[in-house]
Write an enzyme that holds these catalytic residues in place. Structure first.
Site, PDB file in Angstrom:
ATOM      1  N   SER A 129      -1.536   2.571  -3.450  1.00 59.89           N
ATOM      2  CA  SER A 129      -2.418   2.256  -4.569  1.00 59.89           C
ATOM      3  C   SER A 129      -3.871   2.241  -4.115  1.00 59.89           C
ATOM      4  CB  SER A 129      -2.047   0.889  -5.152  1.00 59.89           C
ATOM      5  OG  SER A 129      -3.045   0.414  -6.040  1.00 59.89           O
ATOM      6  N   TYR A 154      -0.750  -7.941  -4.835  1.00 59.25           N
ATOM      7  CA  TYR A 154      -0.255  -6.577  -5.078  1.00 59.25           C
ATOM      8  C   TYR A 154      -0.856  -5.611  -4.060  1.00 59.25           C
ATOM      9  CZ  TYR A 154       0.140  -1.965  -7.202  1.00 59.25           C
ATOM     10  OH  TYR A 154       0.389  -0.624  -7.418  1.00 59.25           O
TER      11      TYR A 154
END
Length: 334
Positions: A129, A154
Site C-alpha cells: 500500500s 494498517y
C-alpha cells in the site's frame, strides 16, 4: 496454469480474476466474507465470476488467517502462482479494530508465504500500500524512499508484510513482487472509499464529509490500470540473479508502486463526480482524521522501466465509468 487469488470477493481481486480467466487461465479464488463492508457486494462479485467463467473458476470460502483451515481447503488443489490481494483494508478502521489487522495482514500473510514455500509456486505477487510512506512532504513517493514511519496500524502491517516477504525470499528463494497500490477506484469498487462515498452522497442528496477542509491530494488510479500492472508483474517474476532490485533487495523479491502518477485535489474529484452525476454536492468541511495522510503521489519509474506499465485513465474518463456502473448496478439496491 492455475493461479490462486486471495480476496477474490474483493474489488481488485475480482477484476484480476476476471482478466486471467478471460485469457483462458484457471483461477481458484478464496475469501471469507468479513463484514467490513457490504456482503451483498462481495457475493455479487463472486457470482459475476462464476456466471462468466464457471468452468475455469472455483471459489472457496476460507479464512487465510487460519493456517489449518487454509491448508485443509487447498489440500487437493494444484497451484502454480499466487496473487495475494486479501487483507483487512482501511486506515481509519485500524484505530477501532487493530486485532483484525494482525489476524489478516500479519498472520494471514505468513500463511500465504508458507503456502508458497511448500507448494514451490513460480511467483507470489502480493498487495502492499502507498500508506507505507507515511506523512511525507517530498513527492513523488519512490520505492527507494525510507518507509519506516507509518502513521496507522494498517500501514505498519503492510510494511511488515514486505519485510516478511524479503525474509522468505532470502531463506527459500521464493520469487515475489510486492505492489504498493495508490487509491484504486472504478466499477465494483469499495463503499468505504471516497469515490463511492461521494458518488452515493451526491446521488442521494446527502452531505459529503471532506477531511482537511478539502486540502488533500490523492493519486487516484483506475482499476483497469491496476489490473494491467498486476498481470504485467505476475507474468514477469524477478530473477534470482543476485542483482539489486526495486526495494533494495538482491533476492528474487522486488517492490513497485502502481499509481496514476498524477495526484488530484479532493475538490477536483468532487467536481468530476458532480459533472458525471449531473448534480451539485453538499459539502461538509472537516479536520484531518487521525491516521490519514495529506498526499499520495506515485513515482512509477521502476515498474514502467522494467515491465512497461503506463496508466492511461484520467479522472475525466474513470469517474464517469464508475458513476455509470453505480447507477446501473447499485442504485437499484437502495
Amino acid at each position: 496454469m492455475t493461479t490462486l487469488i486471495t480476496g477474490a470477493a474483493g474489488f481488485i481481486g475480482m477484476h484480476v480474476a476476471a482478466a486471467l480467466l478471460d485469457r483462458g487461465e484457471r483461477v481458484i479464488g478464496i475469501d471469507n466474507f468479513t463484514p467490513y463492508y457490504s456482503l451483498d457486494l462481495k457475493r455479487a462479485r463472486v457470482a459475476r465470476l462464476e456466471a462468466l467463467n464457471g468452468k475455469s473458476f472455483s471459489f472457496i470460502n476460507v479464512d487465510f488467517g487460519d493456517a489449518n483451515a487454509l491448508s485443509h481447503a487447498l489440500s487437493g488443489a494444484t497451484i502454480d502462482r499466487i496473487v495475494h490481494l486479501g487483507a483487512q483494508p482501511g486506515v481509519r478502521y485500524s484505530l477501532d479494530n487493530p486485532s483484525a489487522y494482525i489476524h489478516s495482514n500479519i498472520s494471514g500473510h505468513l500463511n500465504i508465504l508458507e503456502l508458497a514455500r511448500h507448494r514451490a509456486v513460480a511467483h507470489l505477487v502480493y498487495a502492499s500500500s502507498s500508506s507505507v510512506y507515511g506523512m511525507r512532504a517530498d513527492t513523488p513517493f519512490r520505492v527507494a524512499d525510507r518507509a519506516d514511519t507509518p502513521i496507522s496500524l494498517y500501514a505498519a502491517t503492510k510494511r511488515a508484510d514486505e519485510l516478511m516477504s524479503e525474509t522468505y525470499a532470502h531463506l527459500f528463494r521464493i520469487p515475489q513482487t510486492g505492489l504498493r497500490f495508490f487509491t484504486v477506484y472504478g466499477p465494483w469498487g469499495r463503499p468505504d472509499m471516497a469515490v463511492w462515498k461521494f458518488t452515493e452522497a451526491v446521488l442521494r442528496g446527502h452531505p459529503i464529509g471532506v477531511y482537511n477542509h478539502g486540502d488533500m491530494l490523492r493519486d487516484f488510479t483506475f482499476i483497469d490500470d491496476i489490473v494491467n500492472g498486476v498481470i504485467l508483474a505476475l507474468d514477469h517474476p524477478p530473477e534470482d540473479d543476485g542483482q539489486e532490485k526495486p526495494g533494495g533487495f538482491a533476492t528474487p523479491h522486488r517492490l513497485y508502486n502502481i499509481g496514476n502518477n498524477r495526484p488530484e485535489q479532493l475538490t477536483d474529484l468532487i467536481a468530476a463526480i458532480e459533472k458525471a452525476c449531473g448534480r451539485k454536492a453538499q459539502i461538509n468541511l472537516l479536520p484531518m482524521q487521525d491516521g490519514d495522510v495529506y498526499q499520495t503521489f506515485a513515482d512509477i519509474e521502476d515498474i514502467s522501466r522494467d515491465l512497461g506499465f503506463a496508466p492511461t485513465t484520467p479522472l475525466a474518463v474513470g469517474i464517469p465509468s464508475f458513476v455509470a456502473w453505480y447507477r446501473k448496478e447499485w442504485m437499484k439496491r437502495w
